[in-house]
Design a protein around this motif. Structure first.
Motif, PDB file in Angstrom:
ATOM      1  N   TYR A  25       0.927  -1.132  -0.124  1.00 38.01           N
ATOM      2  CA  TYR A  25       0.032   0.118  -0.063  1.00 38.01           C
ATOM      3  C   TYR A  25       0.872   1.189   0.092  1.00 38.01           C
ATOM      4  CZ  TYR A  25      -3.139   3.598   1.771  1.00 38.01           C
ATOM      5  OH  TYR A  25      -3.971   4.921   1.796  1.00 38.01           O
ATOM      6  N   THR A  26       0.624   2.011  -1.180  1.00 37.28           N
ATOM      7  CA  THR A  26       1.933   3.126  -1.285  1.00 37.28           C
ATOM      8  C   THR A  26       1.005   4.371  -1.655  1.00 37.28           C
ATOM      9  OG1 THR A  26       3.393   1.605  -2.343  1.00 37.28           O
ATOM     10  CG2 THR A  26       3.797   3.958  -2.655  1.00 37.28           C
ATOM     11  N   ARG A  64       0.726  19.632  -5.367  1.00 41.62           N
ATOM     12  CA  ARG A  64       0.002  18.873  -6.454  1.00 41.62           C
ATOM     13  C   ARG A  64      -1.121  18.191  -6.010  1.00 41.62           C
ATOM     14  NH1 ARG A  64       4.117  18.166 -11.543  1.00 41.62           N
ATOM     15  NH2 ARG A  64       5.171  20.252 -11.032  1.00 41.62           N
ATOM     16  N   TYR A  65      -0.982  16.707  -5.940  1.00 38.60           N
ATOM     17  CA  TYR A  65      -1.976  15.766  -5.591  1.00 38.60           C
ATOM     18  C   TYR A  65      -1.226  14.660  -5.041  1.00 38.60           C
ATOM     19  CZ  TYR A  65      -0.318  14.306 -10.308  1.00 38.60           C
ATOM     20  OH  TYR A  65       0.574  13.777 -11.305  1.00 38.60           O
ATOM     21  N   LYS A  66      -2.028  13.404  -4.635  1.00 41.88           N
ATOM     22  CA  LYS A  66      -1.724  12.245  -4.131  1.00 41.88           C
ATOM     23  C   LYS A  66      -1.815  11.168  -4.984  1.00 41.88           C
ATOM     24  CE  LYS A  66      -2.073  13.087   0.892  1.00 41.88           C
ATOM     25  NZ  LYS A  66      -2.904  12.758   2.163  1.00 41.88           N
ATOM     26  N   ILE A  67      -0.742  10.202  -5.107  1.00 46.85           N
ATOM     27  CA  ILE A  67      -1.113   9.076  -5.879  1.00 46.85           C
ATOM     28  C   ILE A  67      -1.148   7.715  -5.016  1.00 46.85           C
ATOM     29  CG2 ILE A  67       0.020   7.544  -7.969  1.00 46.85           C
ATOM     30  CD1 ILE A  67       1.452   9.993  -8.662  1.00 46.85           C
ATOM     31  N   VAL A  68      -2.173   7.193  -5.039  1.00 45.78           N
ATOM     32  CA  VAL A  68      -2.393   6.026  -3.982  1.00 45.78           C
ATOM     33  C   VAL A  68      -2.361   4.549  -5.106  1.00 45.78           C
ATOM     34  CG1 VAL A  68      -3.974   4.694  -2.399  1.00 45.78           C
ATOM     35  CG2 VAL A  68      -3.788   7.296  -2.570  1.00 45.78           C
ATOM     36  N   SER A  69      -1.434   3.385  -4.552  1.00 44.77           N
ATOM     37  CA  SER A  69      -1.489   2.378  -5.099  1.00 44.77           C
ATOM     38  C   SER A  69      -1.573   1.144  -4.050  1.00 44.77           C
ATOM     39  CB  SER A  69      -0.191   2.284  -5.719  1.00 44.77           C
ATOM     40  OG  SER A  69       0.034   0.773  -6.299  1.00 44.77           O
ATOM     41  N   GLY A  70      -2.573   0.299  -4.423  1.00 42.86           N
ATOM     42  CA  GLY A  70      -2.953  -0.799  -3.439  1.00 42.86           C
ATOM     43  C   GLY A  70      -4.071  -0.608  -2.378  1.00 42.86           C
ATOM     44  N   GLN A  74       3.321   0.599   3.216  1.00 38.95           N
ATOM     45  CA  GLN A  74       2.865  -0.296   4.182  1.00 38.95           C
ATOM     46  C   GLN A  74       2.748  -1.741   3.602  1.00 38.95           C
ATOM     47  OE1 GLN A  74      -1.404  -0.594   5.513  1.00 38.95           O
ATOM     48  NE2 GLN A  74      -0.559   0.492   7.338  1.00 38.95           N
ATOM     49  N   ILE A  75       3.343  -2.605   4.194  1.00 39.47           N
ATOM     50  CA  ILE A  75       3.103  -4.054   4.032  1.00 39.47           C
ATOM     51  C   ILE A  75       2.878  -4.805   4.864  1.00 39.47           C
ATOM     52  CG2 ILE A  75       4.826  -3.657   1.988  1.00 39.47           C
ATOM     53  CD1 ILE A  75       6.846  -5.260   3.609  1.00 39.47           C
TER      54      ILE A  75
END
Length: 432
Positions: free
Chosen positions: A72-73, A80-86, A109-110
């Motif tokens: 979870y990244t 600017r903005y946020k980029i969320v992955s997972g 986070q893992i």
């Protein structure tokens, strides 16, 4: 074993804790490196085209080896903005964040399952090492214990042989210096005892020759004077002298016989211990027949005897009482009129022994009840062989009395040879 257990607690337990902490930190460090890698990649992408797609972040967030698990990244671009992955992880997790020089903040986070599994594996290996160390220590302890205990058992057997009169007994060297030193000292002690016994027997033989020969000659002279003298007073004095010579000869023979007995297998015996042994053997048989067997040690004195023969004599008398007597059988010690003897009475409440049988009761083959007639004859022979005397002191009720040589109180082994104090000698001060 104590040393190994101490080492395990002092070194093994801290080492196991440290190994687990290091494995956990290793997983945390790997996550920190991944966060730094993503931040630097985003910095380069912003410098090239000023745009970072979510797919690129997801691709850079994957572990290189493929074993790190889903991540979870969250990447926060400056202004600017946020980029969320997972997706956010549930359960125990590892978390980290990193901010690059251009202000890009990366949070990762893992799941901590892999880290926990690695810690468990490491601790399992540590535990296996501890168990292997304990097993090896147990094996070595047994080997060393056997190596030490076997020579000590042989040494004890050697000492027992010397105590029983086998003064020239030999035991092979063990190869352990301290035990071999004791062994050599026992050998020297045995040789000294052998020389002393030989000298004592030689002195006994010399005394027998030196005393009996002149006594025999003196007896012959007195008999000759008695025969050739015509005066009544001279013959009376010669007869009195002969009586004194015979008495002296008897005393010399008794002293020499006593010396031979002491030099053989007789020893100081605690009668109460012999009574306890006989009680354990015979009491169940008396109970089975509804009778009582009582042991009383009124004399409370040590006696000079052979324990094996004494036990056999008592067994014969108790068995005869069980088979041919009645009522309560009593085995009792009492002091004799002389302090030099202790008496052991064996009696019961039966009809007793007739006057006609009393004179032949100890004859071989004689029996008033149809038995073999060997027991009492054997008991009397055993008593005589160790310098004791067995006789029928009462007929109705029957009382058999065994007379043993008593040990005077001032000759008690605990007084003659008191217990020595404990001596502690350290290895540094030991001298040979």
């Amino acid at each position: 074993m104590t040393a190994v257990v101490a080492v395990i607690f002092v070194l093994g337990v801290p080492a196991g804790i440290m190994a687990g902490v290091m494995m956990w930190n290793s997983n945390q460090t790997a996550l920190d490196v991944r966060a730094q890698t993503v931040a630097r990649a985003v910095d380069r992408r912003l410098a090239d085209d000023n745009f970072v797609p979510q797919s690129i972040v997801a691709a850079w967030s994957r572990p290189v080896d493929g074993q790190g698990g889903p991540t979870y990244t969250v990447v926060t671009l400056p202004g600017r903005y946020k980029i969320v992955s997972g997706e956010p992880r549930g359960g125990p997790t590892l978390d980290t964040y990193y901010t690059s020089s251009q202000g890009v903040r990366v949070e990762m986070q893992i799941s901590a399952v892999k880290a926990v599994r690695d810690v468990v594996i490491v601790e399992a290996f540590v535990l296996l090492g501890v168990l292997a160390s304990l097993g090896l220590a147990w094996y070595l302890a047994n080997v060393m214990a056997r190596r030490l205990s076997a020579p000590l058992i042989y040494l004890a057997a050697h000492a027992e042989q010397i105590g029983s009169g086998q003064v020239r007994a030999q035991v092979r060297p063990s190869g352990i210096e301290e035990i071999d030193l004791v062994q050599e000292e026992l050998v020297r002690t045995g040789e000294k005892m052998a020389r002393r016994l030989a000298a004592e027997r030689q002195r006994s033989a010399d005394a027998s020759h030196q005393l009996r020969t002149p006594l025999t000659a003196l007896s012959m002279r007195l008999e000759e004077i008695q025969m050739i003298s015509a005066e009544e007073e001279v013959r009376d004095e010669a007869e009195a002298g002969l009586a004194q010579v015979e008495r002296l000869t008897s005393v010399v023979n008794e002293l020499l016989d006593s010396s031979r007995r002491v030099a053989s297998n007789t020893e100081v015996v605690q009668l109460l211990e012999v009574f306890n042994t006989e009680r354990e053997e015979w009491e169940p048989r008396f109970v089975a027949q509804g009778r009582n067997l009582v042991f009383v040690d009124e004399a409370a004195q040590l006696a000079l005897a052979e324990e094996g023969k004494l036990s056999q004599i008592l067994a014969i008398l108790i068995e005869n009482s069980l088979n041919y007597g009645a009522g309560t059988t009593t085995v009792k010690t009492r002091k004799a009129s002389s302090s030099r003897a202790v008496l052991v009475d064996v009696s019961d409440e039966g009809e007793g022994i007739s006057d006609a049988d009393a004179s032949e009761i100890f004859d071989m083959g004689f029996s008033g009840h149809g038995s073999s007639g060997i027991g009492l004859a054997l008991a009397k022979d055993l008593a005589q062989s160790m310098g004791a005397r067995l006789e029928l002191s009462g007929r109705r009720p029957p009382v058999f009395t065994l007379s043993l040589s008593a040990i005077p109180t001032n000759f008690d082994p605990n007084l003659v040879m008191p217990v020595a104090p404990i001596v502690s000698v350290s290895r540094r001060t030991r001298k040979f």
